[in-house]
Design a protein around this motif. Structure first.
Motif, PDB file in Angstrom:
ATOM      1  N   ASP A   4       1.358  -1.210   0.074  1.00 11.79           N
ATOM      2  CA  ASP A   4      -0.237  -0.065  -0.139  1.00 11.79           C
ATOM      3  C   ASP A   4       1.027   1.148   0.187  1.00 11.79           C
ATOM      4  N   TRP A   5       2.147   1.269   0.762  1.00  5.75           N
ATOM      5  CA  TRP A   5       2.769   2.009   0.977  1.00  5.75           C
ATOM      6  C   TRP A   5       3.216   2.396  -0.507  1.00  5.75           C
ATOM      7  N   ARG A   6       3.833   1.756  -1.019  1.00  2.00           N
ATOM      8  CA  ARG A   6       4.229   1.554  -2.300  1.00  2.00           C
ATOM      9  C   ARG A   6       3.590   2.460  -3.209  1.00  2.00           C
ATOM     10  N   GLN A   7       2.576   2.118  -3.343  1.00  2.00           N
ATOM     11  CA  GLN A   7       1.247   2.650  -4.280  1.00  2.00           C
ATOM     12  C   GLN A   7       1.300   3.788  -3.870  1.00  2.00           C
ATOM     13  N   ARG A   8       1.032   4.174  -2.852  1.00  2.00           N
ATOM     14  CA  ARG A   8       0.751   5.545  -2.736  1.00  2.00           C
ATOM     15  C   ARG A   8       2.014   6.543  -3.168  1.00  2.00           C
ATOM     16  N   ARG A   9       3.131   6.218  -2.608  1.00  2.00           N
ATOM     17  CA  ARG A   9       4.291   6.715  -3.614  1.00  2.00           C
ATOM     18  C   ARG A   9       4.466   7.003  -4.925  1.00  2.00           C
ATOM     19  N   ALA A  10       4.041   5.702  -5.479  1.00  2.00           N
ATOM     20  CA  ALA A  10       3.714   5.437  -7.151  1.00  2.00           C
ATOM     21  C   ALA A  10       2.683   6.603  -7.637  1.00  2.00           C
ATOM     22  N   ALA A  11       1.781   6.779  -6.731  1.00  2.00           N
ATOM     23  CA  ALA A  11       0.326   7.434  -7.444  1.00  2.00           C
ATOM     24  C   ALA A  11       0.948   9.300  -7.454  1.00  2.00           C
ATOM     25  N   LYS A  12       2.007   9.817  -6.216  1.00  2.00           N
ATOM     26  CA  LYS A  12       2.584  10.448  -6.517  1.00  2.00           C
ATOM     27  C   LYS A  12       3.688  11.246  -7.465  1.00  2.00           C
ATOM     28  N   ARG A  13       3.454  10.236  -8.213  1.00  2.00           N
ATOM     29  CA  ARG A  13       4.059  11.031  -9.104  1.00  2.00           C
ATOM     30  C   ARG A  13       3.502  10.711 -11.106  1.00  2.00           C
ATOM     31  N   ILE A  14       2.813  10.440 -10.660  1.00  2.00           N
ATOM     32  CA  ILE A  14       1.888  10.195 -11.678  1.00  2.00           C
ATOM     33  C   ILE A  14       0.997  11.910 -12.006  1.00  2.00           C
ATOM     34  N   LYS A  15       1.309  11.765 -13.172  1.00  2.00           N
ATOM     35  CA  LYS A  15       0.959  13.337 -13.814  1.00  2.00           C
ATOM     36  C   LYS A  15      -0.330  13.479 -14.246  1.00  2.00           C
ATOM     37  N   SER A  16      -0.886  14.549 -14.979  1.00  2.00           N
ATOM     38  CA  SER A  16      -2.091  13.959 -15.970  1.00  2.00           C
ATOM     39  C   SER A  16      -1.907  14.089 -17.253  1.00  2.00           C
ATOM     40  N   GLY A  17      -2.327  13.655 -18.021  1.00  2.00           N
ATOM     41  CA  GLY A  17      -1.345  13.621 -19.610  1.00  2.00           C
ATOM     42  C   GLY A  17      -2.000  15.499 -20.175  1.00  2.00           C
ATOM     43  N   ASP A  18      -1.773  15.512 -21.017  1.00  2.00           N
ATOM     44  CA  ASP A  18      -2.051  16.445 -22.171  1.00  2.00           C
ATOM     45  C   ASP A  18      -3.019  15.804 -23.292  1.00  2.00           C
ATOM     46  N   GLY A  19      -3.824  15.022 -23.471  1.00  2.00           N
ATOM     47  CA  GLY A  19      -4.089  14.677 -24.589  1.00  2.00           C
ATOM     48  C   GLY A  19      -4.201  14.451 -25.872  1.00  2.00           C
ATOM     49  N   ARG A  20      -2.503  14.324 -26.416  1.00  2.00           N
ATOM     50  CA  ARG A  20      -1.881  14.552 -27.881  1.00  2.00           C
ATOM     51  C   ARG A  20      -2.483  12.765 -27.745  1.00  2.00           C
ATOM     52  N   ALA A  21      -2.165  12.979 -29.452  1.00  2.00           N
ATOM     53  CA  ALA A  21      -2.770  11.341 -30.019  1.00  2.00           C
ATOM     54  C   ALA A  21      -1.252  10.267 -29.951  1.00  2.00           C
ATOM     55  N   LEU A  22      -1.514   8.892 -30.297  1.00  2.00           N
ATOM     56  CA  LEU A  22      -0.495   7.769 -29.498  1.00  2.00           C
ATOM     57  C   LEU A  22       0.234   7.465 -30.939  1.00  2.00           C
ATOM     58  N   LYS A  23       1.361   7.980 -30.500  1.00  2.00           N
ATOM     59  CA  LYS A  23       2.103   7.597 -32.161  1.00  2.00           C
ATOM     60  C   LYS A  23       2.688   6.253 -32.509  1.00  2.00           C
ATOM     61  N   ARG A  24       1.883   6.099 -33.413  1.00  2.00           N
ATOM     62  CA  ARG A  24       2.114   4.436 -34.528  1.00  2.00           C
ATOM     63  C   ARG A  24       3.672   4.837 -33.975  1.00  2.00           C
ATOM     64  N   LEU A  25       4.291   3.101 -33.597  1.00  2.00           N
ATOM     65  CA  LEU A  25       5.128   2.468 -33.436  1.00  2.00           C
ATOM     66  C   LEU A  25       6.359   2.210 -34.638  1.00  2.00           C
ATOM     67  N   ARG A  26       7.327   2.955 -34.657  1.00  2.00           N
ATOM     68  CA  ARG A  26       8.101   3.091 -36.045  1.00  2.00           C
ATOM     69  C   ARG A  26       9.155   1.719 -36.222  1.00  2.00           C
ATOM     70  N   TRP A  27       9.605   0.957 -37.179  1.00  2.00           N
ATOM     71  CA  TRP A  27      10.671  -0.350 -37.417  1.00  2.00           C
ATOM     72  C   TRP A  27      11.717   0.608 -36.671  1.00  2.00           C
ATOM     73  N   TRP A  28      12.097   1.886 -36.553  1.00  2.00           N
ATOM     74  CA  TRP A  28      13.354   2.523 -36.329  1.00  2.00           C
ATOM     75  C   TRP A  28      13.728   2.492 -34.935  1.00  2.00           C
ATOM     76  N   GLN A  29      12.101   2.552 -34.220  1.00  2.00           N
ATOM     77  CA  GLN A  29      12.148   2.441 -32.776  1.00  2.00           C
ATOM     78  C   GLN A  29      12.168   1.293 -31.645  1.00  2.00           C
ATOM     79  N   LEU A  30      12.894   0.015 -32.315  1.00  2.00           N
ATOM     80  CA  LEU A  30      12.514  -0.911 -31.840  1.00  2.00           C
ATOM     81  C   LEU A  30      13.618  -1.149 -30.953  1.00  2.00           C
ATOM     82  N   PRO A  31      15.021  -0.636 -30.991  1.00  2.00           N
ATOM     83  CA  PRO A  31      15.327  -0.206 -29.398  1.00  2.00           C
ATOM     84  C   PRO A  31      15.310   0.523 -28.623  1.00  2.00           C
TER      85      PRO A  31
END
Length: 216
Positions: A4-31
């Motif tokens: 529970d303590w670990r999850q509360r700590r992790a929750a403090k690191r979350i920031k709201s998103g900006d609504g941008r669209a998810l970009k497609r994964l390109r082959w050169w991004q594999l690594p």
């Protein structure tokens, strides 16, 4: 309580998103990028699709890698790793090691764990396709990865034990150790590279253990 303590700590690191669209994964991004998906049905029977995008780079501001959560293709939240994102019916846990991902799981409120689905175009997705379409080859690769880890870590630890045993406090209480194996530098480097490759292959399957940590 610790969880529970670990999850509360992790929750403090979350920031709201900006609504941008998810970009497609390109082959050169594999690594450089990992992408996972989680389709869930909400209370109205409508399917919601979460996606976790993990760039394999450190954050220029905080020095740590980040995970980005997308909801139906839009940026919903982000967090430094390790991350815990609250989602419908549970949480998504994301963690990395020196060689790649070691965890990207959906944990329900009942405690059941389910790995997220790797994007087919990602390195993890391509490795999963080999496992599905060529199970014999996949098992051989998995066995070779573990073998490379065992040999690389084992031989290097065996050689490291000798100089460590000569440290005065250790030598006085335990005695010295003479390693039966002394390998040339080039071979030690080759074993270290082999161990790293083995851990990297295991990370593509979200496998991680103490042995992988030692391979670092």
């Amino acid at each position: 309580m610790i969880e529970d303590w670990r999850q509360r700590r992790a929750a403090k690191r979350i920031k709201s998103g900006d609504g941008r669209a998810l970009k497609r994964l390109r082959w050169w991004q594999l690594p450089f990028r990992a992408l996972f998906h989680l389709p869930l049905a909400d209370g109205d029977g409508r399917q919601t699709v979460y996606a976790v995008d993990i760039p394999r780079r450190t954050d220029p501001e905080g020095g740590k890698a980040r995970a980005h959560l997308y909801l139906d293709g839009r940026h919903h939240a982000e967090s430094k790793l390790p991350a815990v994102f609250p989602v419908e019916g549970g949480i998504i846990e994301v963690a990395i090691s020196a060689f790649g991902l070691k965890r990207c799981h959906y944990v329900t409120t009942a405690g059941a764990e389910h790995p997220l689905i790797p994007d087919p175009k990602s390195a993890e997705g391509r490795r999963a396709r080999v496992e599905h379409e060529h199970p014999t080859l996949s098992r051989s690769i998995s066995f070779l990865s573990v073998l490379m880890l065992l040999i690389g870590v084992g031989l290097n630890l065996l050689q490291l034990a000798e100089p460590m045993s000569r440290i005065p406090p250790i030598a006085e209480n335990i005695g010295t150790f003479d390693s039966p194996i002394h390998l040339p530098i080039w071979l030690n480097l080759a074993l270290a590279v082999g161990a790293a490759l083995g851990s990297t292959e295991r990370a593509l399957r979200l496998r991680h253990s103490v042995l992988d940590h030692a391979g670092k």
